[in-house]
Design an enzyme around this catalytic site. Structure first.
Site, PDB file in Angstrom:
ATOM      1  CG  ASP A  11      -1.918  -1.096   1.282  1.00 19.02           C
ATOM      2  OD1 ASP A  11      -2.077  -1.791   0.255  1.00 19.02           O
ATOM      3  OD2 ASP A  11      -2.561  -1.269   2.335  1.00 19.02           O
TER       4      ASP A  11
ATOM      5  N   GLY B 122      -6.598  -9.888   1.497  1.00 20.12           N
ATOM      6  CA  GLY B 122      -6.295 -11.239   1.941  1.00 20.12           C
ATOM      7  C   GLY B 122      -5.150 -11.248   2.945  1.00 20.12           C
TER       8      GLY B 122
ATOM      9  CD  GLU C 215      -8.096  -6.125  -2.548  1.00 19.66           C
ATOM     10  OE1 GLU C 215      -8.153  -4.897  -2.470  1.00 19.66           O
ATOM     11  OE2 GLU C 215      -7.227  -6.808  -1.952  1.00 19.66           O
TER      12      GLU C 215
ATOM     13  CB  ALA D 143     -18.315   4.874  14.225  1.00 18.85           C
TER      14      ALA D 143
ATOM     15  CG  ASP E 231      -5.238   4.498   7.936  1.00 22.64           C
ATOM     16  OD1 ASP E 231      -6.288   4.431   7.276  1.00 22.64           O
ATOM     17  OD2 ASP E 231      -4.114   4.214   7.479  1.00 22.64           O
TER      18      ASP E 231
ATOM     19  N   GLY F 226     -11.846  -3.461   8.383  1.00 22.77           N
ATOM     20  CA  GLY F 226     -12.762  -4.544   8.008  1.00 22.77           C
ATOM     21  C   GLY F 226     -12.014  -5.861   7.824  1.00 22.77           C
ATOM     22  CG  ASP F 227      -9.078  -6.011   4.953  1.00 22.26           C
ATOM     23  OD1 ASP F 227     -10.169  -6.258   4.415  1.00 22.26           O
ATOM     24  OD2 ASP F 227      -8.251  -5.215   4.479  1.00 22.26           O
TER      25      ASP F 227
ATOM     26  N   GLY G 133      -1.951   2.567   8.471  1.00 22.19           N
ATOM     27  CA  GLY G 133      -1.760   1.415   7.604  1.00 22.19           C
ATOM     28  C   GLY G 133      -2.760   0.320   7.936  1.00 22.19           C
TER      29      GLY G 133
HETATM   30  O1  RIB Z   1      -8.937  -3.213   2.907  1.00 19.94           O
HETATM   31  C1  RIB Z   1      -7.755  -2.475   2.805  1.00 19.94           C
HETATM   32  C2  RIB Z   1      -6.900  -3.010   1.715  1.00 19.94           C
HETATM   33  O2  RIB Z   1      -7.533  -2.818   0.482  1.00 19.94           O
HETATM   34  C3  RIB Z   1      -5.569  -2.314   1.586  1.00 19.94           C
HETATM   35  O3  RIB Z   1      -4.563  -2.898   2.364  1.00 19.94           O
HETATM   36  C4  RIB Z   1      -5.299  -2.357   0.100  1.00 19.94           C
HETATM   37  O4  RIB Z   1      -4.210  -3.131  -0.249  1.00 19.94           O
HETATM   38  C5  RIB Z   1      -6.567  -2.856  -0.531  1.00 19.94           C
HETATM   39  O5  RIB Z   1      -6.439  -4.143  -0.894  1.00 19.94           O
END
Ligand code: RIB
Length: 297
Positions: free
Chosen positions: A11, A39, A136, A220, A244, A249-250, A285
Site C-alpha cells: 500500500d 487477503g 480482490e 463506528a 486510519d 474490516g479485514d 496502515g
Molecule cells: O482493505 C484495505 C486493503 O484494500 C488495503 O490494504 C489495500 O491493499 C486494498 O487491498
C-alpha cells in the site's frame, strides 16, 4: 487450520486534507509504504489473534515488493508455503487517507490476477478448515476454492469486498450458495441484495435467502449479526481515536476466523472481532507492525 485465499498488496498511502474528487488534484506532503491487500491483512489479523496455523494462498511478483510481503508474513507467523511467486508485478494499492481517517483506494492487481485454486492441492483441507475469501482476486478462482473447501467439509467465510459492479451475477449467486458466513459493510450488502432480494429486503431476509449467517459491519455504529437461525445480535464498536480506518474490516474478518477456529460461538467471535477492528483504526496502515504488542484479541 485457517486458509486465507486472496490478495497480497503493498500500500502506498498519502495523507491528504480531503480526498480528490474526479478531475481534481490534491497535494500530500509525502507518502508511506505499508503491507496490505485484503487477503494478506486478514491472514495477519488471524495469525495475531491465534496461535494456530494460518496459511496464506496467494501470489506475489518476483520483485522487491514481493520479497517484502513474504518477509512480513514470516514476521507475523503466517505460513507462506502456498504463496506463489509469479510472472507479474506484486499488487499495489494507491490509498488516500483524509483528516478523518477515511480512505479511497485504487488497487493495481498485478500478481493477484494469477491466483489459482489449484494451489490448494497438497494442503490439508478437511472439516476443521476455515477458509477466508474476499473479492480482490478472480471470482472464478474464488468459486473453485469454495467448492473445494465445501467438498472437504470445511467452512467458508466470504468477505464480499470490494463489491465491484462487474462481477458475473451467475457466478456470484453460485458463490453465495457455497458460503457459511457472509461479511459485508452496508454498500456491499446493497450490492448483494440486488442479487438475491427484491429492493425492500432486509439483511435478515438476505441471510435466509442465501442460507448463511450474515455479519454486517457498520463502522463506528458497530456490527450486526443476522444469524441463519433468525437470531440477531448487535455489537457496539469500541470508542477509539481514529487514525486510519484502512484494513479495519479485514482485521475484523481475520479475527473472526481466528476466534471461530478456537471454537468460539459466532456471537462470541463477532464480539472479539469487533474489538480487534476498533483497535485497527488506531494505527496507520492496514496492518500493525509485527513489533506492535498483540491485543487482548
Ligand atoms: O482493505 C484495505 C486493503 O484494500 C488495503 O490494504 C489495500 O491493499 C486494498 O487491498
Amino acid at each position: 487450520m485457517i486458509i486465507v485465499f486472496g490478495s497480497i498488496n503493498v500500500d502506498l498511502v498519502a495523507r491528504v486534507a480531503e480526498i480528490a474528487r474526479p478531475g481534481e488534484t490534491v497535494l500530500a506532503p509525502g507518502y508511506d509504504t505499508f503491507f496490505g491487500g485484503k487477503g494478506a491483512n486478514q491472514a495477519v489479523a488471524a495469525a495475531r489473534a491465534s496461535d494456530r496455523c494460518v496459511m496464506m494462498v496467494g501470489a506475489v511478483g518476483n520483485d522487491s515488493f514481493g520479497q517484502g510481503c513474504l518477509g512480513n508474513f514470516a514476521a507475523h507467523g503466517v505460513d507462506t508455503a502456498a504463496v506463489h511467486c509469479v510472472d507479474a508485478p506484486t499488487g499495489l494499492a494507491f490509498i488516500s487517507v483524509d483528516r478523518g481517517g477515511e480512505n479511497a483506494i485504487t488497487v493495481a492487481s498485478g500478481a493477484n490476477g494469477l491466483i489459482s485454486a489449484q494451489w490448494l492441492d497438497g494442503l490439508v483441507i478437511d472439516a476443521s478448515t476455515i477458509c477466508v475469501m474476499q473479492m480482490e482476486v478472480s471470482l472464478a478462482e474464488n468459486l473453485s476454492c469454495a467448492r473445494w473447501v465445501r467438498a472437504a467439509g470445511g467452512k467458508v467465510i466470504l468477505n464480499f469486498a470490494p463489491a465491484g459492479p462487474d462481477n458475473d451475477p451467475r457466478q456470484v449467486d453460485e458463490l453465495l450458495q457455497l458460503i457459511d458466513i457472509l461479511v459485508v459493510n452496508e454498500p456491499e450488502a446493497e450490492v448483494i441484495g440486488r442479487h438475491v432480494l427484491p429492493a425492500s429486503g432486509t439483511p435478515a431476509e438476505m441471510a435466509r435467502r442465501i442460507g448463511c449467517d450474515l455479519v454486517l459491519t457498520r463502522g463506528a455504529a458497530g456490527v450486526d449479526l443476522h444469524a441463519l437461525d433468525g437470531s440477531f445480535l448487535h455489537q457496539n464498536a469500541q470508542p477509539v481515536e481514529v487514525v486510519d480506518t484502512t484494513g479495519a474490516g479485514d482485521t475484523f474478518v481475520g479475527a473472526l476466523a481466528a476466534a471461530l477456529d478456537e471454537a468460539a460461538t459466532l456471537p462470541e467471535a463477532v464480539g472479539t472481532a469487533t474489538e480487534a477492528a476498533s483497535q485497527a483504526c488506531t494505527w496507520s496502515g492496514a496492518q500493525p507492525a509485527p513489533t506492535h504488542h498483540k491485543q487482548s484479541w
